[in-house]
Every structure is written in structure tokens, then in C-alpha cells.
Design a protein around this motif. Structure first.
Motif, mmCIF file in Angstrom:
data_model
loop_
_atom_site.group_PDB
_atom_site.id
_atom_site.type_symbol
_atom_site.label_atom_id
_atom_site.label_comp_id
_atom_site.label_asym_id
_atom_site.label_seq_id
_atom_site.Cartn_x
_atom_site.Cartn_y
_atom_site.Cartn_z
ATOM 1 N N GLN A 73 -13.820 -1.017 5.532
ATOM 2 C CA GLN A 73 -13.304 -0.369 4.076
ATOM 3 C C GLN A 73 -13.207 1.166 4.353
ATOM 4 O O GLN A 73 -14.425 1.712 4.412
ATOM 5 C CB GLN A 73 -14.311 -0.768 3.091
ATOM 6 N N HIS A 74 -12.125 1.607 4.376
ATOM 7 C CA HIS A 74 -12.041 3.020 4.397
ATOM 8 C C HIS A 74 -12.288 3.726 3.446
ATOM 9 O O HIS A 74 -13.205 5.032 3.460
ATOM 10 C CB HIS A 74 -10.547 3.292 4.926
ATOM 11 N N ASN A 75 -11.695 3.649 2.199
ATOM 12 C CA ASN A 75 -11.783 4.601 1.174
ATOM 13 C C ASN A 75 -11.570 3.972 -0.257
ATOM 14 O O ASN A 75 -10.683 3.122 -0.205
ATOM 15 C CB ASN A 75 -10.985 5.649 0.924
ATOM 16 N N ASN A 76 -12.340 4.213 -1.467
ATOM 17 C CA ASN A 76 -12.495 3.666 -2.463
ATOM 18 C C ASN A 76 -12.241 4.403 -3.697
ATOM 19 O O ASN A 76 -12.673 3.989 -4.909
ATOM 20 C CB ASN A 76 -13.371 2.207 -2.969
ATOM 21 N N ALA A 77 -12.008 5.675 -3.486
ATOM 22 C CA ALA A 77 -11.982 6.685 -4.575
ATOM 23 C C ALA A 77 -11.007 6.197 -5.748
ATOM 24 O O ALA A 77 -11.209 6.578 -6.952
ATOM 25 C CB ALA A 77 -11.281 8.048 -3.864
ATOM 26 N N LEU A 78 -9.709 5.600 -5.379
ATOM 27 C CA LEU A 78 -8.742 5.441 -6.356
ATOM 28 C C LEU A 78 -9.024 3.847 -6.995
ATOM 29 O O LEU A 78 -8.293 3.385 -7.793
ATOM 30 C CB LEU A 78 -7.374 5.655 -5.809
ATOM 31 N N GLY A 79 -9.777 3.102 -6.451
ATOM 32 C CA GLY A 79 -10.067 1.719 -6.787
ATOM 33 C C GLY A 79 -10.859 0.684 -5.804
ATOM 34 O O GLY A 79 -10.838 1.238 -4.532
ATOM 35 N N PRO A 80 -10.696 -0.503 -5.957
ATOM 36 C CA PRO A 80 -11.083 -1.355 -4.836
ATOM 37 C C PRO A 80 -10.324 -1.390 -3.429
ATOM 38 O O PRO A 80 -8.928 -1.134 -3.447
ATOM 39 C CB PRO A 80 -10.998 -2.792 -5.475
ATOM 40 N N TYR A 81 -11.117 -1.800 -2.459
ATOM 41 C CA TYR A 81 -10.426 -1.655 -0.766
ATOM 42 C C TYR A 81 -9.387 -2.772 -1.309
ATOM 43 O O TYR A 81 -9.408 -3.873 -1.854
ATOM 44 C CB TYR A 81 -11.379 -2.071 -0.082
ATOM 45 N N LYS A 82 -8.220 -2.412 -0.470
ATOM 46 C CA LYS A 82 -7.064 -3.410 -0.353
ATOM 47 C C LYS A 82 -6.385 -3.462 0.977
ATOM 48 O O LYS A 82 -6.068 -2.398 1.376
ATOM 49 C CB LYS A 82 -5.979 -3.177 -1.632
ATOM 50 N N GLY A 83 -6.125 -4.440 1.472
ATOM 51 C CA GLY A 83 -5.431 -4.646 2.657
ATOM 52 C C GLY A 83 -5.623 -5.998 3.275
ATOM 53 O O GLY A 83 -6.484 -6.949 3.272
ATOM 54 N N GLY A 84 -4.879 -6.501 4.357
ATOM 55 C CA GLY A 84 -4.728 -7.362 4.906
ATOM 56 C C GLY A 84 -5.742 -7.930 6.191
ATOM 57 O O GLY A 84 -6.602 -7.264 6.626
#
Length: 433
Positions: A73-84
Motif C-alpha cells: 500500500q503505497h499512498n492513500n492521501a487521496l483515498g483508499p488504496y487501489k490496484g491489482g
């Protein structure tokens, strides 16, 4: 009971390290260009969380294998973590870090309320039966536990995973929640089958986005797709749908490459004929009768107008970039060009539509699915593609205009826009405590 430990191998170590070097170099270049605040630069260079889980799975023959799974989980400053999540021999912690960072820039660039995450399991899925893959997926989901969640970290399909994988994950996650909460967790993953909350059109969204960005780029050059020749590396979901949409606009697929073979036909390869062939031949292009086999080392050097790398990272490097004749490369995969290769391409006036813009149709559609589930709605295909077109056009125009204004390439422009949005969030929110 005998247990086999499926120990992470060195297979993808060089690739993963190269990907990390690429993404950090790209970030540093953009950060310098926009004079990014030093403290924010420190934050964005590292990941927030790195989860490694080891879990046993019983095989069909009764033996037990122990697998290693990753979620970064790299960064969530803008919202929930998202990715495949990908199932591939090259998956390791470094690969997950690089891909998670790319997801942060991608979601920011497209204006989504998401951060970036990525992960998977280091395995070759062709070595396992469907029932074994189901047990592996369910056990991985259980092992991740509360490290994923519909408002925290939302996985999606990636290399060698698909809607069925997401269905198993969603069912496992929901089954481990309290009964009153189960229906509220349907959007823990996206890319699900349409029967359990999936978005109509999600299957083609990434390829549609690659196609649209190519079309929009050519329009800026007063060109059209008709009679353009193109080659595709990787003929999975992204490669197929990209080729399908390009063909419908009059472009001609002249070569395709996957792990099994490199095929070439200067008169054209009919996209659906190839799709039908691989559907009954282990999803491999090798042996397709209406094209000749060529040396894989010569694939990118073929005479064509467009190249779509839609497989894995670091495929175009300093070793083959100078041989490329095409004038436009559209990155269907994440990080298919390394930094040294890109320098050569740009010096040869070859344009690149960067991955965080070019293949962002997938994560945009994932956002639509997430919204659909949260709001209890069902979107139709036409609505999905219309909204996707609108968001991609907005992103493309921003990147193209910024690149022209700043006299920089499109990748740096995309990074600058994405990083500025995250910087603004940190400046406005402050750093806790």
C-alpha cells in the motif's frame, strides 16, 4: 503430511529492481520539474505499508504447498488504496512496490478518490488446476484479512487474474464478515463478474482506454487510425481489446507476441480469428496458422506505425530501443519501457503515451464499479463507455497541453500533474500530528 514451501525465487528479481529504478527516476524527474516540497517528496518515495503473508494450501493430490503473497500500500492521501493482484513468477516485494507507486500516480492523474496499491502471489498459474487456484485465492484473501476492505484497500484483476479470481475473493471476504455486514462489503474488490456486482464493460475498459488515447494522440497530429499498422505484445485482455477497437477503426494488426511465439503477417492478422484460436490453445498464439513465426528479438524492430506493449515491464530497453521504427508507442502494460530505452526513443523522435495515462481505463472502470456497488446501481455498457470516454479525454487533454506548454515529454507531464494533486492534498491537510 509432506508440505512443499513455494519459496519466492530469483526469477523476477532483476525485472523488479529495474522497475523500482524506473519509477523512482520518473518520480524524481517530475518532482524536480515542479519543485515538489522536500517533505512531501520524502513521503512519496516510500510506501505506507507492506504486507507479506505465508499460507498453506492443500493441492488436488493431498499434498500441501506454502505460498507467499504480497500487498503493498503505497499512498492513500487521496483515498483508499487501489490496484491489482497478479499471479506470476516475477511477483515479489520490489515489483509490488513499483507497481503500487505507479497506481498512486495513475489514480491521481485521472482524478479518482483513490491511492495506490498492488500485490499478488509468486506462482505460475498454469501449474495449478482451477480448483487449486480457487483454494489459493481464497486462502490468500483470508490471510490478508482486514488489510483489504471496501473503504481501505480495493484489489482488482491484473496479470493472470480475472473476474473469477475476484469473485472468489469477494465471496471469501464477505463470508468472513458478520452476517449483517456481508452485503455492505461487495465492493471490496472490483473486476467482478456482472452477476455479482461487476460493471458491464469492465472487461474491455483498459483496452478501450489504450485505443482512445491512441486515437486522441493521432487526432492532435491530424492523423486517423485507418490503414495504420500496429503490433501488440501480449494478447491477453488488454492486448485483445486494444487490437479489437483499433481494427474496427481500420487499423491493421500485423504482428503479435506472447510467451509462446512471435507472429508476423504483413497483410494483417484478423483479431477475432486469433482470439478464437487462443481460446482453444491454452491462451497462446503459438501455432496460429495465418502468420509466420519470427525471431522474438526482432519483434519490436518490425516496420509498423504503432507499438502496443501490453505484457510485462521492462520489455523495451537500451538493447532494442534503437531498432524501433514505429513513431508511436502506447503503453498498455505498466512500465514496459525502461529509462535508458526511453532516452533513446525520445532522441529518435518517437512519441510515448505513458502507462499512467494510456492504460488508466481499467482503474477508471474499477472506480465506476465501486460507485455502482456503493450506490446499489446497475450501469449499462453504453453508460460505462460514455463516462470512460469523458474521463479519459479530460485526462489526455490535460497531459497533452501541459507537455506542450512545458516543452516536456508526455510521461513527465503526466507525473507532474499527478504529483501536484497529491501535494495539494498534503498541503491542505497538513502532516499528522
Amino acid at each position: 503430511m509432506n508440505a512443499t514451501i513455494n519459496t519466492p525465487k530469483k526469477t523476477g528479481e532483476k525485472v523488479a529492481q529495474g522497475m523500482m529504478e524506473n519509477v523512482l527516476a520518473q518520480f524524481n524527474s517530475a518532482a524536480h520539474h515542479i519543485d515538489l516540497h522536500g517533505d512531501i517528496q520524502k513521503i512519496l518515495k516510500i510506501t505506507n505499508n507492506e504486507i507479506i503473508v505465508h499460507f498453506p494450501v492443500k493441492m488436488d493430490n493431498g499434498s500441501v504447498e506454502v505460498f507467499t503473497g504480497y500487498r503493498v500500500q503505497h499512498n492513500n492521501a487521496l483515498g483508499p488504496y487501489k490496484g491489482g493482484l497478479r499471479y506470476h513468477p516475477t511477483v515479489d516485494i520490489d515489483a509490488a512496490r513499483a507497481l503500487a507507486m505507479w497506481m498512486t500516480w495513475k489514480t491521481s492523474l485521472t482524478g479518482l478518490p483513490f491511492g495506490g496499491g498492488k500485490g499478488g502471489i509468486q506462482l505460475d498459474p498454469t501449474n495449478y488446476s482451477t480448483s487449486e487456484l480457487e483454494r489459493i485465492t481464497r486462502r490468500f484473501t483470508y490471510a490478508l484479512g482486514d488489510n483489504i476492505g471496501p473503504e481501505h484497500d480495493i484489489p482488482a484483476p491484473d496479470v493472470n487474474t480475472n473476474s473469477q479470481t475476484m469473485a472468489w475473493m469477494a465471496d471469501t471476504f464477505m463470508s468472513t464478515r458478520l452476517p449483517a455486514k456481508r452485503s455492505l462489503n461487495q465492493h471490496v474488490v472490483t473486476g467482478k463478474p456482472d452477476g455479482i456486482g461487476g460493471l458491464e464493460g469492465r472487461d474491455r475498459a483498459t483496452g478501450y482506454g489504450v485505443f482512445l488515447t491512441i486515437k486522441k494522440f493521432l487526432a492532435k497530429q491530424n492523423q486517423i487510425l485507418k490503414n495504420k499498422t500496429f503490433i501488440v505484445q501480449g494478447f491477453g485482455n488488454v492486448g485483445y481489446w486494444t487490437a479489437k477497437f483499433l481494427e474496427e477503426e481500420g487499423a491493421l494488426l500485423v504482428a503479435v507476441q506472447d510467451a509462446s511465439a512471435s507472429l508476423y503477417n504483413p497483410n494483417g492478422i484478423e483479431v477475432d480469428s486469433l482470439k478464437n484460436y487462443i481460446s482453444i490453445n491454452d491462451n497462446s498464439v503459438g501455432g496460429f496458422p495465418r502468420a509466420e513465426i519470427i525471431d522474438k528479438e526482432n519483434f519490436f524492430a518490425l516496420n509498423c506505425d504503432l507499438i502496443i506493449p501490453a505484457a510485462l515491464g521492462n520489455q523495451i530497453t537500451e538493447e532494442n530501443a534503437s531498432k524501433i521504427q514505429a513513431k508511436l508507442i502506447a503503453e498498455g502494460a505498466n512500465g514496459p519501457i525502461n529509462n535508458e530505452g526511453e532516452k533513446i526513443l525520445l532522441s529518435n523522435n518517437i512519441s510515448i503515451i505513458p502507462d499512467i495515462l494510456c492504460n488508466s481505463g481499467g482503474v477508471i472502470a474499477s472506480y465506476f464499479e465501486w460507485l455502482q456497488n456503493r450506490n446499489g446501481e446497475v450501469w449499462q455498457l453504453e453508460e460505462t463507455l460514455t463516462k470512460l470516454n469523458h474521463k479519459l479525454e479530460k485526462s489526455f487533454n490535460k497531459v497533452y497541453a501541459y507537455a506542450q506548454e512545458e516543452s516536456i515529454d508526455m510521461r513527465k507531464a503526466a507525473y507532474c500533474i499527478a504529483i501536484k494533486r497529491i501535494e495539494k492534498a498534503y498541503i491542505q491537510r497538513g502532516i499528522f500530528p
